[in-house]
Design an enzyme around this catalytic site. Structure first.
Site, PDB file in Angstrom:
ATOM      1  N   VAL A 163      10.661   8.474  -6.092  1.00  0.00           N
ATOM      2  CA  VAL A 163      11.359   6.963  -6.509  1.00  0.00           C
ATOM      3  C   VAL A 163      11.781   6.272  -7.448  1.00  0.00           C
ATOM      4  O   VAL A 163      10.743   5.460  -8.475  1.00  0.00           O
ATOM      5  CB  VAL A 163       9.973   6.245  -5.770  1.00  0.00           C
ATOM      6  CG1 VAL A 163      11.040   4.672  -5.245  1.00  0.00           C
ATOM      7  CG2 VAL A 163       9.448   6.739  -3.817  1.00  0.00           C
ATOM      8  N   HIS A 191       1.452   2.370 -10.151  1.00  0.00           N
ATOM      9  CA  HIS A 191      -0.058   2.785  -9.006  1.00  0.00           C
ATOM     10  C   HIS A 191      -0.864   1.891  -9.287  1.00  0.00           C
ATOM     11  O   HIS A 191      -1.062   2.080 -10.568  1.00  0.00           O
ATOM     12  CB  HIS A 191      -0.064   3.919  -8.764  1.00  0.00           C
ATOM     13  CG  HIS A 191       1.155   4.924  -8.403  1.00  0.00           C
ATOM     14  ND1 HIS A 191       1.065   5.710  -7.185  1.00  0.00           N
ATOM     15  CD2 HIS A 191       2.511   5.354  -9.174  1.00  0.00           C
ATOM     16  CE1 HIS A 191       2.194   6.318  -6.984  1.00  0.00           C
ATOM     17  NE2 HIS A 191       3.245   5.933  -8.510  1.00  0.00           N
ATOM     18  N   HIS A 199       7.678   0.990 -10.390  1.00  0.00           N
ATOM     19  CA  HIS A 199       6.851   0.789  -9.828  1.00  0.00           C
ATOM     20  C   HIS A 199       5.586   1.384 -10.181  1.00  0.00           C
ATOM     21  O   HIS A 199       5.216   2.188 -11.368  1.00  0.00           O
ATOM     22  CB  HIS A 199       5.977   1.551  -8.197  1.00  0.00           C
ATOM     23  CG  HIS A 199       6.623   2.949  -8.380  1.00  0.00           C
ATOM     24  ND1 HIS A 199       7.942   3.823  -9.140  1.00  0.00           N
ATOM     25  CD2 HIS A 199       6.044   3.894  -8.015  1.00  0.00           C
ATOM     26  CE1 HIS A 199       8.189   4.845  -8.084  1.00  0.00           C
ATOM     27  NE2 HIS A 199       6.796   5.069  -8.170  1.00  0.00           N
ATOM     28  N   ARG A 209       1.111  -1.079   0.200  1.00  0.00           N
ATOM     29  CA  ARG A 209       0.420  -0.362   0.077  1.00  0.00           C
ATOM     30  C   ARG A 209       0.949   1.314  -0.262  1.00  0.00           C
ATOM     31  O   ARG A 209       2.142   1.081   1.178  1.00  0.00           O
ATOM     32  CB  ARG A 209      -0.889   0.228   1.324  1.00  0.00           C
ATOM     33  CG  ARG A 209      -2.216  -1.407   1.221  1.00  0.00           C
ATOM     34  CD  ARG A 209      -3.428  -1.372   2.208  1.00  0.00           C
ATOM     35  NE  ARG A 209      -4.103  -3.103   1.843  1.00  0.00           N
ATOM     36  CZ  ARG A 209      -4.652  -2.443   1.079  1.00  0.00           C
ATOM     37  NH1 ARG A 209      -4.367  -2.075   0.131  1.00  0.00           N
ATOM     38  NH2 ARG A 209      -4.911  -3.928   0.664  1.00  0.00           N
ATOM     39  N   ASP A 210       0.066   2.526  -0.813  1.00  0.00           N
ATOM     40  CA  ASP A 210       1.118   3.589  -0.933  1.00  0.00           C
ATOM     41  C   ASP A 210       1.026   4.160   0.368  1.00  0.00           C
ATOM     42  O   ASP A 210       0.117   4.208   1.421  1.00  0.00           O
ATOM     43  CB  ASP A 210       0.798   4.279  -1.861  1.00  0.00           C
ATOM     44  CG  ASP A 210       1.408   5.281  -2.373  1.00  0.00           C
ATOM     45  OD1 ASP A 210       2.319   5.487  -3.143  1.00  0.00           O
ATOM     46  OD2 ASP A 210       1.519   6.846  -1.295  1.00  0.00           O
ATOM     47  N   ILE A 211       2.064   4.695   0.973  1.00  0.00           N
ATOM     48  CA  ILE A 211       2.120   5.390   2.505  1.00  0.00           C
ATOM     49  C   ILE A 211       1.025   7.195   1.983  1.00  0.00           C
ATOM     50  O   ILE A 211       0.320   6.742   3.647  1.00  0.00           O
ATOM     51  CB  ILE A 211       3.051   5.928   2.831  1.00  0.00           C
ATOM     52  CG1 ILE A 211       3.934   5.805   4.470  1.00  0.00           C
ATOM     53  CG2 ILE A 211       4.092   6.909   2.148  1.00  0.00           C
ATOM     54  CD1 ILE A 211       5.056   5.871   4.527  1.00  0.00           C
ATOM     55  N   ASN A 257       4.895   5.931 -13.461  1.00  0.00           N
ATOM     56  CA  ASN A 257       5.685   7.936 -13.301  1.00  0.00           C
ATOM     57  C   ASN A 257       7.490   6.972 -13.912  1.00  0.00           C
ATOM     58  O   ASN A 257       7.942   6.658 -13.332  1.00  0.00           O
ATOM     59  CB  ASN A 257       5.663   8.880 -13.018  1.00  0.00           C
ATOM     60  CG  ASN A 257       4.325   9.016 -12.591  1.00  0.00           C
ATOM     61  OD1 ASN A 257       3.791   9.068 -12.853  1.00  0.00           O
ATOM     62  ND2 ASN A 257       3.899   9.161 -10.935  1.00  0.00           N
TER      63      ASN A 257
HETATM   64  P1  5GP Z   1       5.794   8.342  -7.772  1.00  0.00           P
HETATM   65  O1  5GP Z   1       5.999   9.646  -8.130  1.00  0.00           O
HETATM   66  O2  5GP Z   1       7.509   7.163  -7.895  1.00  0.00           O
HETATM   67  O3  5GP Z   1       5.221   7.921  -9.230  1.00  0.00           O
HETATM   68  O4  5GP Z   1       5.735   7.912  -6.647  1.00  0.00           O
HETATM   69  C1  5GP Z   1       6.354   7.560  -5.651  1.00  0.00           C
HETATM   70  C2  5GP Z   1       5.155   7.051  -4.640  1.00  0.00           C
HETATM   71  O5  5GP Z   1       5.786   6.349  -3.655  1.00  0.00           O
HETATM   72  C3  5GP Z   1       4.549   7.719  -3.824  1.00  0.00           C
HETATM   73  O6  5GP Z   1       3.080   7.373  -4.314  1.00  0.00           O
HETATM   74  C4  5GP Z   1       4.397   7.657  -2.245  1.00  0.00           C
HETATM   75  O7  5GP Z   1       3.149   8.379  -1.682  1.00  0.00           O
HETATM   76  C5  5GP Z   1       5.389   6.497  -2.372  1.00  0.00           C
HETATM   77  N1  5GP Z   1       6.128   6.326  -0.945  1.00  0.00           N
HETATM   78  C6  5GP Z   1       6.775   7.019  -1.584  1.00  0.00           C
HETATM   79  N2  5GP Z   1       7.231   6.846   0.047  1.00  0.00           N
HETATM   80  C7  5GP Z   1       6.534   5.753   0.915  1.00  0.00           C
HETATM   81  C8  5GP Z   1       6.973   4.633   2.201  1.00  0.00           C
HETATM   82  O8  5GP Z   1       7.894   4.141   2.869  1.00  0.00           O
HETATM   83  N3  5GP Z   1       6.330   3.948   1.990  1.00  0.00           N
HETATM   84  C9  5GP Z   1       5.333   3.120   0.611  1.00  0.00           C
HETATM   85  N4  5GP Z   1       4.214   2.865   0.825  1.00  0.00           N
HETATM   86  N5  5GP Z   1       5.348   4.258  -0.285  1.00  0.00           N
HETATM   87  C10 5GP Z   1       6.074   5.078  -0.316  1.00  0.00           C
END
Ligand code: 5GP
Length: 126
Positions: free
Chosen positions: A105, A111, A109, A34-36, A96
């Protein structure tokens, strides 16, 4: 130019067990959790266990076994979360990549977002 993978990224730390996560599914090559900071009632991140920066990196260089495992895991997560459009209300899948994709990150990944109607696919940059 070859992809440079930063093994200090947050998802690499999650994979090494250095940071906790709420796991939805784990398979041989894939972890879903799950997303944080969930942006919808369903917000699951699905990552390969291998060191891939982005979807194109993975699609071009991962093994067939990893690609099959990852793709099937995405389907399984949609089933677990009850968002499949054949039996429920559907979802949005986002991956992304890089600066223009606003990737925070640098570990591949996708979403899976669901449980509510999404807004415009590409809102204006802020
Ligand atoms: P991006 O912008 O790279 O597509 O999305 C990165 C996602 O990782 C974001 O939706 C963010 O909320 C999630 N995220 C960042 N750090 C953590 C973490 O430590 N744990 C979890 N579960 N999600 C994270």
């Amino acid at each position: 130019m070859a992809y440079a993978y930063d093994d200090q990224n947050i998802f690499a730390k999650i994979l090494r067990g250095e940071i906790p996560n709420t796991t939805v599914l784990e398979t041989e090559h894939t972890l879903a959790f799950r997303d944080i900071e969930p942006q919808a009632p369903v917000h699951v991140l699905i990552i390969p266990k291998g060191a891939y920066v982005s979807y194109d990196h993975f699609a071009a260089t991962a093994s067939d076994a990893e690609i099959i495992d990852y793709t099937r895991a995405i389907a399984k997560v949609c089933e677990i979360e009850g968002v499949k459009p054949d039996s429920a209300e559907g979802y949005r899948l986002i991956s992304n990549a890089g600066v223009h994709g606003v990737q925070d990150v640098p570990h591949l990944h996708v979403h899976i977002l669901g449980g509510r109607r999404m807004g415009r696919m590409v809102p204006p940059a802020t």
